[in-house]
Design an enzyme around this catalytic site. Structure first.
Site: not given
Length: 375
Positions: A171, A175, A247, A277, A298, A346, A348
């Protein structure tokens, strides 16, 4: 029909609204004191910053119907997620792009040169990557893997990248241009007044009744024609076969007078930094201006019985237990399991809404035809 929905997050809000508009009577039970689930937002009283209480949620999709749907209930303003990461005393752009590569290696490569250079770094002896680590080594080589992926992954998942499937890393793109937009979807944005305002409008229908601070018990399912359940799958069965692995996240909130980090998301990829983060929430609404700032560090860890489950682990042990719970689901007559927790995946936000629309329409089709609606 009188239909019960368990949970007031995106799944049940969308299903409830769809069924209410079709003429059904909807009751929603929500254990928390607010709607919108983990995408709950609230405006901080001191700074005026719109805070994503359970961590940032950025809307991105290629599904035009879903994009039109959310914009019916809230104005989505343009937002591009440009993630930064601190590693080896420098700040880099993620996902790995041409700027990241040139900065990291101290070069000025053109796209075709960078592509060839990264292929030289990659471990081409790995022909069929099976683990996260093998995928990373084949994808970007050891240097970029160590700097950006290894430590972050260990902290996020609490296990070695050698024990995680390669699919997790697939995922994360590389680039060979200077595009630092984290997502590549056609529609990307943030709700002007937050996700909670959007969900409240979705639920604003005379046939929908919402009960906050109200826990659900399995026996209550018998009091309704059908139940849509978005709570933990194992929790529905009172964890009788054991708990599915998740988690969870701990948030360390702090405020700052001014601009703390200049971006919404700053990753920390090194293992010796305990948090994954820092998020600075005023940057999730770039159309607003605030002097003060609200930030969160976090920390990821194993989810305990009293914690909020965030990320399903879905390793071999969990998948075996999931199969056992799925066998129990087949014996349940009038309950449909939906959403991230109800299906132990999971998801989105756009996929959650798409599935909710599809599930609601399938239910209406079966109920309208007089067919039995199974689990």
């Amino acid at each position: 029909m009188h239909i019960l929905l368990v949970g007031a997050g995106l799944s049940c809000a969308v299903i409830g609204r769809t069924l209410a508009e079709a003429g059904h009577r909807i009751t929603i039970m929500e254990a928390r004191d607010h709607v919108a689930g983990n995408c709950h937002t609230v405006r901080d009283a001191d700074t005026g910053v719109m805070v994503h209480v359970y961590g940032p949620h950025i809307f991105h999709t290629d599904d035009e119907e879903v994009w039109d749907y959310v914009n019916r209930y809230e104005t989505f303003l343009p937002y591009k997620n440009r993630v930064k990461t601190t590693s080896k005393g420098q700040v880099f752009s993620l996902p790995v792009n041409l700027h990241t590569i040139n900065q990291f290696y101290g070069k000025t490569l053109r796209p075709d040169e960078a592509r060839a250079f990264i292929e030289e770094q990659a471990d081409t002896s790995i022909t069929d990557p099976q683990t996260f680590e093998e995928q990373a080594l084949r994808f970007v080589g050891p240097d970029l893997y160590e700097a950006f992926f290894k430590g972050y992954t260990i902290k996020q998942w609490g296990m070695s990248p050698r024990d995680l499937p390669a699919s997790i890393l697939k995922r994360l793109p590389v680039r060979f241009n200077y595009d630092d937009n984290y997502f590549f979807h056609r529609f990307q944005g943030m709700p002007e007044n937050g996700y909670t305002a959007m969900v409240e409008r979705i639920l604003d229908h005379p046939a929908i009744t919402v009960h906050l601070n109200t826990a659900f018990t399995r026996a209550q399912a018998d009091d309704y024609d059908h139940v849509f359940y978005s709570g933990p799958l194992d929790g529905f069965f009172d964890y009788e076969l054991g708990r599915l692995g998740y988690r969870t996240l701990d948030f360390e909130r702090f405020t700052y007078e001014g601009d703390y980090q200049g971006c919404a998301v700053m990753n920390y990829g090194e293992e010796d930094v305990p948090f994954t983060r820092i998020t600075e929430h005023k940057h999730f609404a770039p159309w607003e201006e605030h002097e003060g700032s609200v930030c969160y560090r976090e920390f990821s860890r194993a989810c305990g019985p009293d914690d909020i489950p965030y990320y399903p682990i879905r390793q071999v042990k969990e998948k075996a237990l999931l199969a056992e719970y799925e066998a129990l689901v087949e014996k349940v007559g009038n309950v449909t399991f939906v959403g991230r927790l109800g299906t132990y995946r999971y998801l989105d936000m756009d996929v959650t809404i798409r599935e909710a629309l599809d599930v609601a329409r399938a239910y209406l089709g079966k109920a309208g035809a007089g067919e039995a609606v199974g689990a």
